[in-house]
Design a protein around this motif. Structure first.
Motif, PDB file in Angstrom:
ATOM      1  N   VAL A 258       5.833  23.635 -12.205  1.00  0.00           N
ATOM      2  CA  VAL A 258       5.896  22.305 -11.607  1.00  0.00           C
ATOM      3  C   VAL A 258       6.116  21.250 -12.680  1.00  0.00           C
ATOM      4  O   VAL A 258       5.877  21.481 -13.864  1.00  0.00           O
ATOM      5  CB  VAL A 258       4.606  21.976 -10.818  1.00  0.00           C
ATOM      6  N   SER A 259       6.558  20.076 -12.232  1.00  0.00           N
ATOM      7  CA  SER A 259       6.790  18.962 -13.162  1.00  0.00           C
ATOM      8  C   SER A 259       5.508  18.144 -13.298  1.00  0.00           C
ATOM      9  O   SER A 259       5.144  17.388 -12.390  1.00  0.00           O
ATOM     10  CB  SER A 259       7.930  18.074 -12.652  1.00  0.00           C
ATOM     11  N   LEU A 260       4.833  18.301 -14.421  1.00  0.00           N
ATOM     12  CA  LEU A 260       3.591  17.559 -14.659  1.00  0.00           C
ATOM     13  C   LEU A 260       3.820  16.062 -14.552  1.00  0.00           C
ATOM     14  O   LEU A 260       3.110  15.356 -13.823  1.00  0.00           O
ATOM     15  CB  LEU A 260       3.034  17.923 -16.041  1.00  0.00           C
ATOM     16  N   TRP A 261       4.824  15.567 -15.271  1.00  0.00           N
ATOM     17  CA  TRP A 261       5.036  14.125 -15.294  1.00  0.00           C
ATOM     18  C   TRP A 261       5.618  13.611 -13.987  1.00  0.00           C
ATOM     19  O   TRP A 261       5.393  12.446 -13.613  1.00  0.00           O
ATOM     20  CB  TRP A 261       5.906  13.743 -16.480  1.00  0.00           C
ATOM     21  N   GLY A 262       6.345  14.451 -13.261  1.00  0.00           N
ATOM     22  CA  GLY A 262       6.822  14.041 -11.954  1.00  0.00           C
ATOM     23  C   GLY A 262       5.672  13.822 -10.984  1.00  0.00           C
ATOM     24  O   GLY A 262       5.612  12.829 -10.255  1.00  0.00           O
ATOM     25  N   HIS A 263       4.714  14.754 -10.989  1.00  0.00           N
ATOM     26  CA  HIS A 263       3.557  14.627 -10.110  1.00  0.00           C
ATOM     27  C   HIS A 263       2.671  13.456 -10.526  1.00  0.00           C
ATOM     28  O   HIS A 263       2.236  12.662  -9.679  1.00  0.00           O
ATOM     29  CB  HIS A 263       2.752  15.924 -10.131  1.00  0.00           C
ATOM     30  N   LEU A 264       2.404  13.342 -11.829  1.00  0.00           N
ATOM     31  CA  LEU A 264       1.559  12.247 -12.297  1.00  0.00           C
ATOM     32  C   LEU A 264       2.235  10.892 -12.087  1.00  0.00           C
ATOM     33  O   LEU A 264       1.565   9.904 -11.767  1.00  0.00           O
ATOM     34  CB  LEU A 264       1.220  12.439 -13.776  1.00  0.00           C
ATOM     35  N   GLY A 265       3.555  10.851 -12.247  1.00  0.00           N
ATOM     36  CA  GLY A 265       4.277   9.609 -12.006  1.00  0.00           C
ATOM     37  C   GLY A 265       4.184   9.169 -10.561  1.00  0.00           C
ATOM     38  O   GLY A 265       3.987   7.982 -10.263  1.00  0.00           O
ATOM     39  N   GLY A 266       4.325  10.122  -9.635  1.00  0.00           N
ATOM     40  CA  GLY A 266       4.180   9.796  -8.230  1.00  0.00           C
ATOM     41  C   GLY A 266       2.770   9.354  -7.886  1.00  0.00           C
ATOM     42  O   GLY A 266       2.560   8.409  -7.117  1.00  0.00           O
ATOM     43  N   LEU A 267       1.792  10.037  -8.479  1.00  0.00           N
ATOM     44  CA  LEU A 267       0.387   9.671  -8.260  1.00  0.00           C
ATOM     45  C   LEU A 267       0.124   8.247  -8.739  1.00  0.00           C
ATOM     46  O   LEU A 267      -0.522   7.446  -8.044  1.00  0.00           O
ATOM     47  CB  LEU A 267      -0.514  10.659  -9.005  1.00  0.00           C
ATOM     48  N   PHE A 268       0.641   7.916  -9.915  1.00  0.00           N
ATOM     49  CA  PHE A 268       0.434   6.576 -10.465  1.00  0.00           C
ATOM     50  C   PHE A 268       1.143   5.519  -9.622  1.00  0.00           C
ATOM     51  O   PHE A 268       0.610   4.421  -9.403  1.00  0.00           O
ATOM     52  CB  PHE A 268       0.921   6.526 -11.914  1.00  0.00           C
ATOM     53  N   ALA A 269       2.340   5.842  -9.139  1.00  0.00           N
ATOM     54  CA  ALA A 269       3.056   4.895  -8.269  1.00  0.00           C
ATOM     55  C   ALA A 269       2.254   4.626  -7.004  1.00  0.00           C
ATOM     56  O   ALA A 269       2.158   3.487  -6.532  1.00  0.00           O
ATOM     57  CB  ALA A 269       4.437   5.443  -7.923  1.00  0.00           C
ATOM     58  N   GLY A 270       1.661   5.678  -6.448  1.00  0.00           N
ATOM     59  CA  GLY A 270       0.819   5.508  -5.262  1.00  0.00           C
ATOM     60  C   GLY A 270      -0.396   4.648  -5.546  1.00  0.00           C
ATOM     61  O   GLY A 270      -0.773   3.784  -4.731  1.00  0.00           O
ATOM     62  N   LEU A 271      -1.015   4.856  -6.708  1.00  0.00           N
ATOM     63  CA  LEU A 271      -2.183   4.055  -7.082  1.00  0.00           C
ATOM     64  C   LEU A 271      -1.810   2.583  -7.245  1.00  0.00           C
ATOM     65  O   LEU A 271      -2.606   1.692  -6.908  1.00  0.00           O
ATOM     66  CB  LEU A 271      -2.787   4.598  -8.376  1.00  0.00           C
ATOM     67  N   MET A 272      -0.620   2.312  -7.760  1.00  0.00           N
ATOM     68  CA  MET A 272      -0.187   0.927  -7.916  1.00  0.00           C
ATOM     69  C   MET A 272       0.099   0.263  -6.571  1.00  0.00           C
ATOM     70  O   MET A 272      -0.047  -0.957  -6.425  1.00  0.00           O
ATOM     71  CB  MET A 272       1.061   0.852  -8.805  1.00  0.00           C
ATOM     72  N   MET A 273       0.490   1.051  -5.592  1.00  0.00           N
ATOM     73  CA  MET A 273       0.873   0.491  -4.294  1.00  0.00           C
ATOM     74  C   MET A 273      -0.265   0.388  -3.299  1.00  0.00           C
ATOM     75  O   MET A 273      -0.233  -0.461  -2.401  1.00  0.00           O
ATOM     76  CB  MET A 273       1.980   1.348  -3.650  1.00  0.00           C
ATOM     77  N   VAL A 274      -1.278   1.257  -3.398  1.00  0.00           N
ATOM     78  CA  VAL A 274      -2.184   1.473  -2.271  1.00  0.00           C
ATOM     79  C   VAL A 274      -2.954   0.216  -1.868  1.00  0.00           C
ATOM     80  O   VAL A 274      -3.114  -0.042  -0.659  1.00  0.00           O
ATOM     81  CB  VAL A 274      -3.148   2.652  -2.570  1.00  0.00           C
ATOM     82  N   TRP A 275      -3.432  -0.570  -2.824  1.00  0.00           N
ATOM     83  CA  TRP A 275      -4.193  -1.772  -2.458  1.00  0.00           C
ATOM     84  C   TRP A 275      -3.334  -2.732  -1.645  1.00  0.00           C
ATOM     85  O   TRP A 275      -3.788  -3.317  -0.656  1.00  0.00           O
ATOM     86  CB  TRP A 275      -4.708  -2.473  -3.713  1.00  0.00           C
ATOM     87  N   PHE A 276      -2.089  -2.895  -2.058  1.00  0.00           N
ATOM     88  CA  PHE A 276      -1.164  -3.762  -1.325  1.00  0.00           C
ATOM     89  C   PHE A 276      -0.813  -3.163   0.030  1.00  0.00           C
ATOM     90  O   PHE A 276      -0.744  -3.854   1.041  1.00  0.00           O
ATOM     91  CB  PHE A 276       0.113  -3.983  -2.139  1.00  0.00           C
ATOM     92  N   PHE A 277      -0.577  -1.853   0.038  1.00  0.00           N
ATOM     93  CA  PHE A 277      -0.063  -1.163   1.215  1.00  0.00           C
ATOM     94  C   PHE A 277      -1.008  -1.261   2.405  1.00  0.00           C
ATOM     95  O   PHE A 277      -0.561  -1.310   3.551  1.00  0.00           O
ATOM     96  CB  PHE A 277       0.185   0.299   0.865  1.00  0.00           C
ATOM     97  N   ILE A 278      -2.304  -1.271   2.153  1.00  0.00           N
ATOM     98  CA  ILE A 278      -3.278  -1.274   3.254  1.00  0.00           C
ATOM     99  C   ILE A 278      -3.741  -2.681   3.604  1.00  0.00           C
ATOM    100  O   ILE A 278      -4.617  -2.855   4.454  1.00  0.00           O
ATOM    101  CB  ILE A 278      -4.490  -0.395   2.924  1.00  0.00           C
ATOM    102  N   SER A 279      -3.161  -3.691   2.972  1.00  0.00           N
ATOM    103  CA  SER A 279      -3.531  -5.070   3.289  1.00  0.00           C
ATOM    104  C   SER A 279      -3.149  -5.410   4.730  1.00  0.00           C
ATOM    105  O   SER A 279      -2.178  -4.895   5.273  1.00  0.00           O
ATOM    106  CB  SER A 279      -2.832  -6.033   2.323  1.00  0.00           C
ATOM    107  N   SER A 280      -3.893  -6.306   5.309  1.00  0.00           N
ATOM    108  CA  SER A 280      -3.579  -6.751   6.667  1.00  0.00           C
ATOM    109  C   SER A 280      -2.473  -7.797   6.690  1.00  0.00           C
ATOM    110  O   SER A 280      -1.960  -8.149   7.753  1.00  0.00           O
ATOM    111  CB  SER A 280      -4.835  -7.339   7.326  1.00  0.00           C
ATOM    112  N   ARG A 281      -2.086  -8.270   5.518  1.00  0.00           N
ATOM    113  CA  ARG A 281      -1.053  -9.306   5.423  1.00  0.00           C
ATOM    114  C   ARG A 281       0.291  -8.682   5.058  1.00  0.00           C
ATOM    115  O   ARG A 281       0.438  -8.064   3.987  1.00  0.00           O
ATOM    116  CB  ARG A 281      -1.447 -10.339   4.382  1.00  0.00           C
ATOM    117  N   PRO A 282       1.301  -8.815   5.921  1.00  0.00           N
ATOM    118  CA  PRO A 282       2.617  -8.214   5.650  1.00  0.00           C
ATOM    119  C   PRO A 282       3.222  -8.643   4.314  1.00  0.00           C
ATOM    120  O   PRO A 282       3.834  -7.828   3.619  1.00  0.00           O
ATOM    121  CB  PRO A 282       3.468  -8.699   6.823  1.00  0.00           C
TER     122      PRO A 282
END
Length: 215
Positions: free
Chosen positions: A170-194
């Motif tokens: 498996v691609s270590l950095w591919g998986h970790l990169g996706g994980l980090f991208a998700g962490l950067m997005m998640v707080w915004f993504f679940i906001s009630s404000r579009p």
């Protein structure tokens, strides 16, 4: 057909992403005349596989950062990723809507590609796993907002992270990169404000594209 129509009605982007990955796999399998090692001998595989020296040449090779998300190396690879995408993606798309979900999927996939290009440019990489890691983080955030039990999504992420470190293929950095991208997005993504949702997701998507362009 009825099931496909139902999936399309519930999650059109997830269905489209999945069918695209399947179609790309079929093309590479036909070109290589192999279902288990379908990239060698495939012109599409050669054109889309993520490889740093090729991307660094610029031009259309930059699109490998996106094309590689839909490219898979064998039947098991595409089957597992598509199964995971249909299950996870559908839930996220129903929560966020098709447009925002699509942007998040692309941000996760291209973010994973950008990480590979910077951290492991000489390792040819393909697959939707990076995008899936980002989606798993978003699924955890959605569970938190809904007040659901967090153990299932946490175990899902943990098991996949463990697998990333013990599986040599498996691609270590591919998986970790996706994980980090998700962490950067998640707080915004679940906001009630579009506006907050979109600013966070598009911010990660733009950052990922810029990192690809800077390779």
């Amino acid at each position: 057909m009825i099931t496909l129509r139902r999936w399309w009605a519930d999650a059109p982007a997830t269905t489209l992403f999945t069918l695209t990955a399947v179609a790309v796999y079929v093309i590479t399998a036909l070109q290589s005349r192999s279902v288990m090692d379908n990239l060698p001998g495939s012109s599409l595989g050669a054109a889309w596989v993520l490889y740093g020296p090729e991307v660094a040449q610029g031009g259309l090779d930059r699109l490998r950062a996106l094309g590689a998300v839909f490219l898979h190396i064998d039947l098991g690879h595409v089957a597992i990723n598509c199964f995971m995408l249909m299950l996870i993606g559908r839930e996220i798309e129903k929560f966020a809507g098709t447009a925002l979900y699509s942007a998040a999927f692309l941000a996760g996939g291209i973010g994973a590609s950008a990480t590979v290009l910077w951290m492991a440019p000489y390792n040819p990489t393909a697959g939707a796993s990076g995008a899936l890691f980002a989606l798993m983080v978003l699924l955890l955030g959605i569970a938190r907002v809904r007040g659901n039990d967090l153990r299932a999504p946490l175990v899902l992420i943990l098991m996949n992270v463990i697998y990333t470190f013990i599986a040599p293929s498996v691609s270590l950095w591919g998986h970790l990169g996706g994980l980090f991208a998700g962490l950067m997005m998640v707080w915004f993504f679940i906001s009630s404000r579009p506006a907050v949702r979109w600013s966070g997701v598009l911010g990660v998507l733009v950052l990922s594209c810029v990192l690809v362009l800077l390779v």
